[in-house]
Scaffold this active site. Structure first.
Site, mmCIF file in Angstrom:
data_model
loop_
_atom_site.group_PDB
_atom_site.id
_atom_site.type_symbol
_atom_site.label_atom_id
_atom_site.label_comp_id
_atom_site.label_asym_id
_atom_site.label_seq_id
_atom_site.Cartn_x
_atom_site.Cartn_y
_atom_site.Cartn_z
ATOM 1 C CG HIS A 72 1.429 -8.854 0.184
ATOM 2 N ND1 HIS A 72 0.524 -9.835 0.515
ATOM 3 C CD2 HIS A 72 1.381 -7.947 1.202
ATOM 4 C CE1 HIS A 72 -0.063 -9.543 1.674
ATOM 5 N NE2 HIS A 72 0.459 -8.396 2.117
ATOM 6 C CG ASP B 256 -2.006 -0.966 1.236
ATOM 7 O OD1 ASP B 256 -2.008 -1.835 0.331
ATOM 8 O OD2 ASP B 256 -2.882 -0.890 2.110
ATOM 9 C CB SER C 223 10.250 2.126 4.415
ATOM 10 O OG SER C 223 11.584 2.220 3.982
#
Length: 399
Positions: free
Chosen positions: A239, A138, A351
């Site tokens: 992911h 995200d 990050s």
């Protein structure tokens, strides 16, 4: 220590108050500058690279040590009755969606656990199209494009770029060719072996490595990149963007500068100098690398496929020329197989993730089809795990 728990709780509350006040200030400031920003975007004007006093001050701070201390505080167990209030305060400050959390708030024992929380099943549906590459996180799309120029440079901000080879490591398998090899080797991407990807490309790389000067080399045609920024309020797990085989892990014990928008405009070689974990391997279309770049505050990167890896460890001296710690996931040439959408890592604070990958580029496959990769996002777009970053289609050629 009887004072440790109350001290950590107070520190957490003070941090939340300060962050909330900063967000209110930023929101108010945005109201005054939004018009000028939109005008600048409409005119194609972009803020350029300009180091300032704050960047110089950050360079002399022991940010790694500060991040370890702060990480220890954030790992301290909070009283059960306080947890919902603390986490809801964080969510209000950074616009997090707590309804997606996999567990009740009371079950996250510390702020660190809360940062790296998982989500309820089905919260991030994965695009099932096998001809698309999905977002691994995200976040916000910072930069994307095709690497074309000599040296394989990515623009950090207008007026300053960094080398992909420096980001991934000098011994990376990044598909680069010297000047006279460009035409010959770039044509090979259309005939990449799909049936048995583990039996040729990596073995050739290991058996006959080519040492090239990255400045005088050019990327092979069809080599793309995408930079994604995670804010502190985002879902912090990483992911897999595709089905792929991870062969190499490199850990660079670098600095821990902030990686927000201001930092990209004021800190030179930001992603190259920061601590990061790089995974390198191959997928059905060729080369793929994922760089998880650490940031200030906690600075920890957890790798689910290698739980024993520890980042931001104390060091006597951080040498600029120190080589990365490398591990080869070698299993008969195939490495570790990771499926699209599978969890592979987690940040303990906001990050950045950088993807570098090969994709189809208008070349013929077996003489009767063509395909071409296209990004389906724009700079500044907010994306979520599982959403497509780009697609390609194979079409029958007219005879």
């Amino acid at each position: 220590n009887v004072y440790l728990l109350p001290g950590a709780t107070v520190a957490t509350l003070l941090m939340l108050a300060a962050l909330h006040a900063r967000r209110l200030y930023d929101d108010k400031r945005v109201k005054y500058i939004s018009v000028s920003v939109e005008d600048a975007k409409a005119k194609g004007i972009e803020a350029g690279f300009q180091p300032d006093a704050k960047a110089s001050f950050l360079s002399i701070l022991p940010l790694r040590t500060i991040s370890r201390i702060w990480g220890s505080l954030m790992s301290t167990e909070l009283p059960v009755q306080m947890r919902p209030y603390v986490y809801k305060a964080w969510a209000r400050a950074f616009h997090s969606n707590l309804e997606e959390a996999a567990l009740p708030l009371e079950e996250y024992s510390s702020m660190r656990d809360f940062f790296a929380r998982g989500l309820k099943a089905g919260s991030r549906p994965i695009d099932s199209d096998h001809q698309c590459l999905i977002s691994p996180v995200d976040g916000i799309v910072v930069r994307f494009g095709e690497l074309k120029e000599p040296g394989a440079m990515i623009e950090q901000v207008k007026g300053f770029s960094y080398s992909v080879s420096a980001l991934l490591g000098r011994n990376s398998f990044l598909p680069m060719v010297s000047g006279r090899e460009v035409a010959e080797e770039s044509s090979e991407i259309g005939e990449y072996p799909r049936d048995h990807p583990e039996k040729s490309w990596w073995r050739v790389s290991f058996s006959s490595p080519k040492i090239r000067d990255p400045i005088n080399s050019s990327p092979m045609k069809g080599l793309f990149y995408c930079v994604l920024y995670l804010s502190p309020g985002d879902y912090h797990r990483v992911h897999s963007p595709v089905d792929w085989n991870v062969l190499v892990r490199r850990h660079f014990a670098g600095h821990l500068n902030p990686v927000n928008e201001r930092a990209t405009r004021t800190i030179r070689n930001l992603y190259v100098e920061n601590e990061r974990v790089v995974l390198e391997g191959q997928w059905q279309q060729g080369y793929l690398a994922l760089a998880a770049v650490g940031a200030a505050t906690i600075g920890s990167i957890e790798l689910f496929i290698e739980p024993e890896l520890r980042t931001n460890r104390p060091k006597k001296k951080l040498l600029e020329s120190e080589p990365p710690a490398e591990r080869i996931y070698e299993r008969e040439g195939a490495g570790l197989t990771i499926r699209k959408g599978e969890e592979i890592a987690a940040f303990n604070m906001g990050s950045t993730v950088v993807l570098v990958f090969q994709a189809p580029v208008a070349k013929s496959f077996k003489g009767d089809t063509t395909s071409d990769f296209r990004f389906c996002v724009q700079r500044g777009d907010r994306v979520r795990v599982g959403e497509a970053l780009g697609r390609w289609r194979e079409k029958q050629k007219d005879h």
